[in-house]
Design a protein around this motif. Structure first.
Motif, PDB file in Angstrom:
ATOM      1  N   THR A   1       1.193  -0.839  -0.236  1.00  0.00           N
ATOM      2  CA  THR A   1       0.401  -0.312   0.166  1.00  0.00           C
ATOM      3  C   THR A   1       0.422   1.068   0.077  1.00  0.00           C
ATOM      4  N   GLU A   2       1.800   1.360   0.881  1.00  0.00           N
ATOM      5  CA  GLU A   2       2.484   2.745   1.499  1.00  0.00           C
ATOM      6  C   GLU A   2       3.445   2.634   0.060  1.00  0.00           C
ATOM      7  N   PRO A   3       4.448   1.717  -0.766  1.00  0.00           N
ATOM      8  CA  PRO A   3       4.884   2.087  -1.614  1.00  0.00           C
ATOM      9  C   PRO A   3       4.322   2.074  -2.888  1.00  0.00           C
ATOM     10  N   VAL A   4       3.208   2.020  -3.413  1.00  0.00           N
ATOM     11  CA  VAL A   4       2.487   2.132  -4.576  1.00  0.00           C
ATOM     12  C   VAL A   4       2.044   3.689  -4.150  1.00  0.00           C
ATOM     13  N   ALA A   5       1.403   4.047  -3.662  1.00  0.00           N
ATOM     14  CA  ALA A   5       1.379   5.702  -2.615  1.00  0.00           C
ATOM     15  C   ALA A   5       2.580   6.436  -3.168  1.00  0.00           C
ATOM     16  N   LYS A   6       4.015   6.126  -2.682  1.00  0.00           N
ATOM     17  CA  LYS A   6       5.021   7.639  -2.974  1.00  0.00           C
ATOM     18  C   LYS A   6       4.962   6.743  -3.985  1.00  0.00           C
ATOM     19  N   ALA A   7       4.995   5.538  -5.388  1.00  0.00           N
ATOM     20  CA  ALA A   7       5.468   5.222  -6.518  1.00  0.00           C
ATOM     21  C   ALA A   7       3.796   6.271  -7.446  1.00  0.00           C
ATOM     22  N   LEU A   8       2.842   6.682  -7.088  1.00  0.00           N
ATOM     23  CA  LEU A   8       1.873   7.112  -7.543  1.00  0.00           C
ATOM     24  C   LEU A   8       2.306   8.574  -7.519  1.00  0.00           C
ATOM     25  N   TRP A   9       3.017   9.085  -6.329  1.00  0.00           N
ATOM     26  CA  TRP A   9       3.487  10.538  -5.995  1.00  0.00           C
ATOM     27  C   TRP A   9       4.433  10.951  -7.030  1.00  0.00           C
ATOM     28  N   LYS A  10       5.270  10.486  -6.512  1.00  0.00           N
ATOM     29  CA  LYS A  10       6.517  10.373  -7.814  1.00  0.00           C
ATOM     30  C   LYS A  10       6.071  10.128  -9.007  1.00  0.00           C
ATOM     31  N   TYR A  11       4.900   9.986 -10.005  1.00  0.00           N
ATOM     32  CA  TYR A  11       4.484   9.972 -10.913  1.00  0.00           C
ATOM     33  C   TYR A  11       4.277  10.956 -11.136  1.00  0.00           C
ATOM     34  N   LEU A  12       3.407  11.819 -10.401  1.00  0.00           N
ATOM     35  CA  LEU A  12       2.330  12.545 -10.513  1.00  0.00           C
ATOM     36  C   LEU A  12       3.481  13.586 -10.299  1.00  0.00           C
TER      37      LEU A  12
ATOM     38  N   ASP B   1      -7.688   6.042   6.081  1.00  0.00           N
ATOM     39  CA  ASP B   1      -6.645   5.177   5.583  1.00  0.00           C
ATOM     40  C   ASP B   1      -6.737   5.016   4.321  1.00  0.00           C
ATOM     41  N   CYS B   2      -5.487   6.567   3.781  1.00  0.00           N
ATOM     42  CA  CYS B   2      -4.920   6.594   2.127  1.00  0.00           C
ATOM     43  C   CYS B   2      -3.596   7.155   2.830  1.00  0.00           C
ATOM     44  N   GLY B   3      -2.613   6.269   1.629  1.00  0.00           N
ATOM     45  CA  GLY B   3      -0.836   6.444   1.798  1.00  0.00           C
ATOM     46  C   GLY B   3      -0.710   7.654   0.669  1.00  0.00           C
ATOM     47  N   LEU B   4      -2.140   7.293  -0.369  1.00  0.00           N
ATOM     48  CA  LEU B   4      -2.029   8.751  -0.498  1.00  0.00           C
ATOM     49  C   LEU B   4      -1.885  10.366  -0.185  1.00  0.00           C
ATOM     50  N   CYS B   5      -3.211   9.939   0.196  1.00  0.00           N
ATOM     51  CA  CYS B   5      -3.426  10.908   0.796  1.00  0.00           C
ATOM     52  C   CYS B   5      -2.376  11.820   1.889  1.00  0.00           C
ATOM     53  N   ARG B   6      -1.661  10.972   2.765  1.00  0.00           N
ATOM     54  CA  ARG B   6      -0.487  11.288   3.338  1.00  0.00           C
ATOM     55  C   ARG B   6       0.525  11.605   2.596  1.00  0.00           C
ATOM     56  N   GLU B   7       0.689  11.225   1.193  1.00  0.00           N
ATOM     57  CA  GLU B   7       1.943  11.367   0.306  1.00  0.00           C
ATOM     58  C   GLU B   7       1.570  13.004  -0.192  1.00  0.00           C
ATOM     59  N   ALA B   8       0.042  13.493  -0.331  1.00  0.00           N
ATOM     60  CA  ALA B   8       0.345  14.101  -1.006  1.00  0.00           C
ATOM     61  C   ALA B   8       0.021  15.726  -0.139  1.00  0.00           C
ATOM     62  N   GLU B   9      -0.905  15.421   1.513  1.00  0.00           N
ATOM     63  CA  GLU B   9      -0.392  16.689   2.613  1.00  0.00           C
ATOM     64  C   GLU B   9       1.130  16.978   2.526  1.00  0.00           C
ATOM     65  N   SER B  10       2.167  15.904   1.679  1.00  0.00           N
ATOM     66  CA  SER B  10       4.209  16.379   2.266  1.00  0.00           C
ATOM     67  C   SER B  10       3.927  17.936   1.227  1.00  0.00           C
ATOM     68  N   ILE B  11       3.112  17.769   0.595  1.00  0.00           N
ATOM     69  CA  ILE B  11       3.350  19.338  -0.374  1.00  0.00           C
ATOM     70  C   ILE B  11       3.612  20.353   0.398  1.00  0.00           C
ATOM     71  N   GLY B  12       2.483  20.722   1.692  1.00  0.00           N
ATOM     72  CA  GLY B  12       1.666  21.678   1.938  1.00  0.00           C
ATOM     73  C   GLY B  12       1.000  22.295   1.121  1.00  0.00           C
ATOM     74  N   GLY B  13       0.115  23.283   1.541  1.00  0.00           N
ATOM     75  CA  GLY B  13      -1.129  24.295   1.193  1.00  0.00           C
ATOM     76  C   GLY B  13      -2.045  23.105   0.660  1.00  0.00           C
TER      77      GLY B  13
END
Length: 382
Positions: free
Chosen positions: A112-123, A139-151
């Motif tokens: 779950t987490e590696p796929v979310a990170k791979a999609l975020w890197k792709y985006l 409980d969504c790994g992609l949301c956690r990755e998206a929050e890291s960009i701020g704003g």
């Protein structure tokens, strides 16, 4: 663990990805009916030519371990062209929207987490102004990755539901969890309709053809109600109608669709359109006959009768009212959870201009409201 790689496919290659999508959906504990192969099949048939979404396959070694759709489109706001990306079956024109809920990034549980990170890197390697993550599970790994960009702009809506399994296990009568006001309203409405046509009766569609006929009758009731309020109603969209009739034809025989009707004599009280999703009933659309007696609550009674019937079926674990905090949901629900809507905006020229104009608009509204409160009309000042 092998690195997760991303393979980009044209939406017309869906038939090749579909079996993998179905397998991952089956193995993913959080995957909803809104992400099922059948939903995506019908959605692509309806919207594929217009939206031309990308298909992404996430590979771990040689195996596809995750997948998603991305809808990329430019939409104009206040004369500003905003390049937007939507996750999965979303991004339709507002009047056609199928309103995805319980959205998530499909992947095998162990990645779950590696796929979310791979999609975020792709985006991050793509050009866009806004990323829209609609109706995401908590409980969504992609949301956690998206929050890291701020704003990121984040909002949540409650999803209220009736925990049928718990009521059965605790031996609690559903009427006893309702407020006194709700019980009184339901009983008064029930008596009124019994007097119109005799004892209220319920039935469910037993075939796809009967389900479609009931959906069309539901649509008629729905449209009367909404157009009477000066609103178009969702069934005014031919694409919305086509999508759902296709979905019923495809999934009814699999036991995934419930069309439920309450009647008094020959008169329809209300019709409900629901999905059956891993033991959960997802209440999706409705049509109620307010012409019978405008003083009564046909919607509340129809939903109450559905809940009573579902309590008799051990395979049904819960009845989900989907997102929104309307009074009838608060009246009938026993529990709630939240879904999250997130918009991530990059620091691009279109995004910055849009945010600036929106800030000015909000500031103007604030000043106008301040002036109104400082100088109330004469009749308010007495």
């Amino acid at each position: 663990m092998p690195e997760i790689t991303v393979e980009r496919l044209d939406w017309r290659q869906w038939s090749g990805l579909a079996p993998h999508w179905e397998r991952i959906h089956r193995l993913s504990p959080n995957a909803s009916f809104f992400l099922s192969r059948s939903w995506v099949d019908c959605w692509l048939s309806t919207f594929g030519d217009e939206l031309k979404p990308e298909l992404l396959a996430f590979r771990k070694g040689g195996e596809i371990a995750g997948c998603c759709l991305l809808v990329c489109r430019t939409q104009w706001e206040w004369g500003i062209p905003l390049r937007r990306i939507f996750l999965n079956c979303a991004g339709e024109n507002e009047e056609d929207s199928t309103c995805i809920e319980h959205n998530s990034l499909l992947s095998l549980p162990e990645v779950t987490e590696p796929v979310a990170k791979a999609l975020w890197k792709y985006l991050l390697g793509r050009s866009w102004d806004e990323l829209h993550l609609e109706a995401m599970i908590s409980d969504c790994g992609l949301c956690r990755e998206a929050e890291s960009i701020g704003g990121a702009e984040i909002s949540e809506q409650p999803v209220r539901y009736v925990d049928l399994a718990r009521l059965r296990a605790e031996g609690v009568d559903f009427d006893n969890v309702l407020s006194a006001k709700a019980r009184k309203n339901i009983r008064r409405t029930h008596r009124a309709y019994d007097q119109i046509g005799g004892t209220c009766a319920v039935r469910s569609a037993s075939s796809a053809e009967e389900a479609i006929a009931m959906l069309r009758q539901l649509a008629g009731l729905h449209q009367v109600s909404w157009t009477g309020r000066g609103r178009p109603g969702v069934f005014s969209s031919p694409k919305f109608v086509s999508f759902h009739e296709s979905l019923i034809r495809r999934t009814f025989s699999d036991g995934r669709i419930l069309l439920f009707e309450a009647r008094t004599g020959s008169e329809v009280i209300g019709i409900l359109y629901c999905f059956i999703d891993r033991g959960w009933i997802r209440f999706y659309q409705c049509g109620f006959n307010y012409a019978l007696d405008a003083r009564q609550s046909p919607g509340l009674l129809t939903l109450y009768l559905l809940i009573r019937q579902c309590l008799e079926r051990q395979e049904y674990q819960a009845l989900d009212f989907l997102a929104g905090d309307m009074q009838y949901k608060r009246s009938l629900a026993t529990d709630s959870q939240n879904l999250r809507w997130m918009v991530v905006r990059r620091l691009t020229a279109p995004s910055l201009v849009f945010r600036g104009l929106r800030s000015l608009k909000r500031a103007y509204r604030g000043m106008a409201e301040g002036r109104r409160q400082a100088n109330p009309p004469a009749e308010d000042a007495d």
